[in-house]
Design a protein around this motif. Structure first.
Motif, PDB file in Angstrom:
ATOM      1  N   SER A  80      27.583  60.317  19.831  1.00  0.00           N
ATOM      2  CA  SER A  80      26.782  60.477  21.010  1.00  0.00           C
ATOM      3  C   SER A  80      27.496  61.140  22.232  1.00  0.00           C
ATOM      4  CB  SER A  80      26.336  59.198  21.520  1.00  0.00           C
ATOM      5  OG  SER A  80      27.321  58.402  22.375  1.00  0.00           O
ATOM      6  N   PRO A 107      38.304  51.851  29.647  1.00  0.00           N
ATOM      7  CA  PRO A 107      36.876  52.489  29.589  1.00  0.00           C
ATOM      8  C   PRO A 107      36.345  52.671  31.092  1.00  0.00           C
ATOM      9  CG  PRO A 107      36.675  50.427  28.567  1.00  0.00           C
ATOM     10  CD  PRO A 107      38.086  50.597  28.644  1.00  0.00           C
ATOM     11  N   ALA A 111      33.961  55.590  32.623  1.00  0.00           N
ATOM     12  CA  ALA A 111      32.656  55.281  32.998  1.00  0.00           C
ATOM     13  C   ALA A 111      32.346  56.033  34.388  1.00  0.00           C
ATOM     14  CB  ALA A 111      32.313  53.775  32.695  1.00  0.00           C
ATOM     15  N   GLY A 117      28.321  56.179  30.288  1.00  0.00           N
ATOM     16  CA  GLY A 117      27.852  55.009  30.576  1.00  0.00           C
ATOM     17  C   GLY A 117      28.914  54.080  30.114  1.00  0.00           C
ATOM     18  N   LYS A 118      28.702  52.872  30.401  1.00  0.00           N
ATOM     19  CA  LYS A 118      29.801  51.899  29.961  1.00  0.00           C
ATOM     20  C   LYS A 118      30.043  51.927  28.526  1.00  0.00           C
ATOM     21  CE  LYS A 118      30.866  47.155  30.238  1.00  0.00           C
ATOM     22  NZ  LYS A 118      30.505  45.767  30.206  1.00  0.00           N
ATOM     23  N   LYS A 119      29.085  51.918  27.581  1.00  0.00           N
ATOM     24  CA  LYS A 119      29.002  51.913  25.992  1.00  0.00           C
ATOM     25  C   LYS A 119      29.641  53.238  25.541  1.00  0.00           C
ATOM     26  CE  LYS A 119      25.343  48.777  25.041  1.00  0.00           C
ATOM     27  NZ  LYS A 119      23.973  48.659  24.459  1.00  0.00           N
ATOM     28  N   SER A 120      29.397  54.356  26.178  1.00  0.00           N
ATOM     29  CA  SER A 120      30.231  55.569  25.759  1.00  0.00           C
ATOM     30  C   SER A 120      31.177  55.654  25.979  1.00  0.00           C
ATOM     31  CB  SER A 120      29.314  56.749  26.259  1.00  0.00           C
ATOM     32  OG  SER A 120      27.910  56.977  25.934  1.00  0.00           O
ATOM     33  N   GLU A 122      33.378  53.034  26.249  1.00  0.00           N
ATOM     34  CA  GLU A 122      34.064  52.033  25.215  1.00  0.00           C
ATOM     35  C   GLU A 122      34.076  52.824  23.890  1.00  0.00           C
ATOM     36  OE1 GLU A 122      31.530  48.636  25.715  1.00  0.00           O
ATOM     37  OE2 GLU A 122      32.509  47.692  27.301  1.00  0.00           O
ATOM     38  N   ARG A 123      33.068  53.629  23.680  1.00  0.00           N
ATOM     39  CA  ARG A 123      33.105  54.087  22.478  1.00  0.00           C
ATOM     40  C   ARG A 123      34.422  55.232  22.199  1.00  0.00           C
ATOM     41  NH1 ARG A 123      28.027  55.675  21.810  1.00  0.00           N
ATOM     42  NH2 ARG A 123      27.450  53.721  20.842  1.00  0.00           N
TER      43      ARG A 123
END
Length: 196
Positions: A80, A107, A111, A117-120, A122-123
Motif C-alpha cells: 500500500s 510508527p 504517521a 495513516g496509522k496502519k500504513s 505500522e506496516r
C-alpha cells in the motif's frame, strides 16, 4: 533502466526538477529533501534515478543521495506504499529520521507525514525493521551476530552500501571519541561518514 542523470538544471519547483541532458529534457519528481540540495538554474547536477514503470505510466523519481534512493526503494516494497506516498514521506521527514523511527519502532512519528495513516506507518515499521538490520541474519559481516556493530553494518547493506564499505565506515566511527552504543546513533554517524 535509468540509474542516474547528469545534466543542467533547466527549472526546479516543489516536487520536481527539469534536467537538460544533452538537449533532452527529463522531468524528475523529487522530495523536498532533494530539492534543498539542487543548485541554481543553469548549474550542472547529477541525480540518482528510480525509473518507475506501471501499466499506464512511466515516471522518474530523483534523489540527491544514494541512500535516499535506496530508502525510497525499500519504502515502495511495503504493501500500500506507492512511489508518490514514499516521496511524500521523504519530503516530510529527512531519511535519517525515517530510519531512526523504523529502528526505534516508532510508527507514530511516521504517521505524522501527510497521507500516511496509522496502519500504513505500522506496516512500514513492521516490514522494514528487519531489512534495516535489527537482526539481519542473511547478512554475514564477520561481526558477532546480534551485536550493535553487526546490526549497523546490516542496516547500511540494506541501504545499498557494499559490506566492505559499510564495515569500514562503522569501524571509523568506533575509533572516534564518544562511541555510540546503540544502532540508530551508530547508523546516523556511519551514514555521515559515508557522505563526506
Amino acid at each position: 533502466m535509468i540509474a542516474f542523470l547528469h545534466g543542467t538544471i533547466h527549472a526546479k519547483a516543489s516536487g520536481e526538477v527539469l534536467l537538460d541532458v544533452n538537449g533532452v529534457g527529463y522531468r524528475v519528481r523529487i522530495s523536498n529533501h532533494t530539492l534543498d540540495k539542487i543548485p541554481a538554474t543553469g548549474e550542472l547536477f547529477r541525480i540518482h534515478i528510480h525509473h518507475h514503470i506501471s501499466e499506464n505510466d512511466q515516471q522518474l523519481f530523483g534523489f540527491a543521495s544514494r541512500e535516499e534512493k535506496n530508502l525510497f526503494e525499500l519504502l515502495i516494497t511495503v504493501k500500500s506504499i506507492g512511489p508518490r506516498l514514499a516521496l511524500a514521506l521523504l519530503s516530510a521527514m529527512p531519511p535519517n529520521d525515517i530510519i531512526d523511527a523504523i529502528l526505534h519502532q516508532d510508527p507514530g512519528l511516521i504517521a505524522k507525514s501527510p497521507g500516511i495513516g496509522k496502519k500504513s506507518a505500522e506496516r512500514i515499521v513492521l516490514e522494514l525493521r528487519d531489512k534495516l538490520g535489527e537482526i539481519a541474519a542473511s547478512h554475514s559481516s564477520g561481526i558477532e551476530t546480534g551485536s550493535v556493530l553487526h546490526e549497523t553494518v546490516s542496516a547500511l547493506e540494506a541501504l545499498g552500501y557494499p559490506g566492505s564499505l559499510a564495515r569500514k565506515a562503522v569501524q571509523q566511527v568506533l575509533k572516534q571519541d564518544q562511541t555510540p552504543d546503540n544502532v540508530p546513533e551508530l547508523l546516523k554517524r556511519s551514514l555521515k561518514f559515508l557522505q563526506t
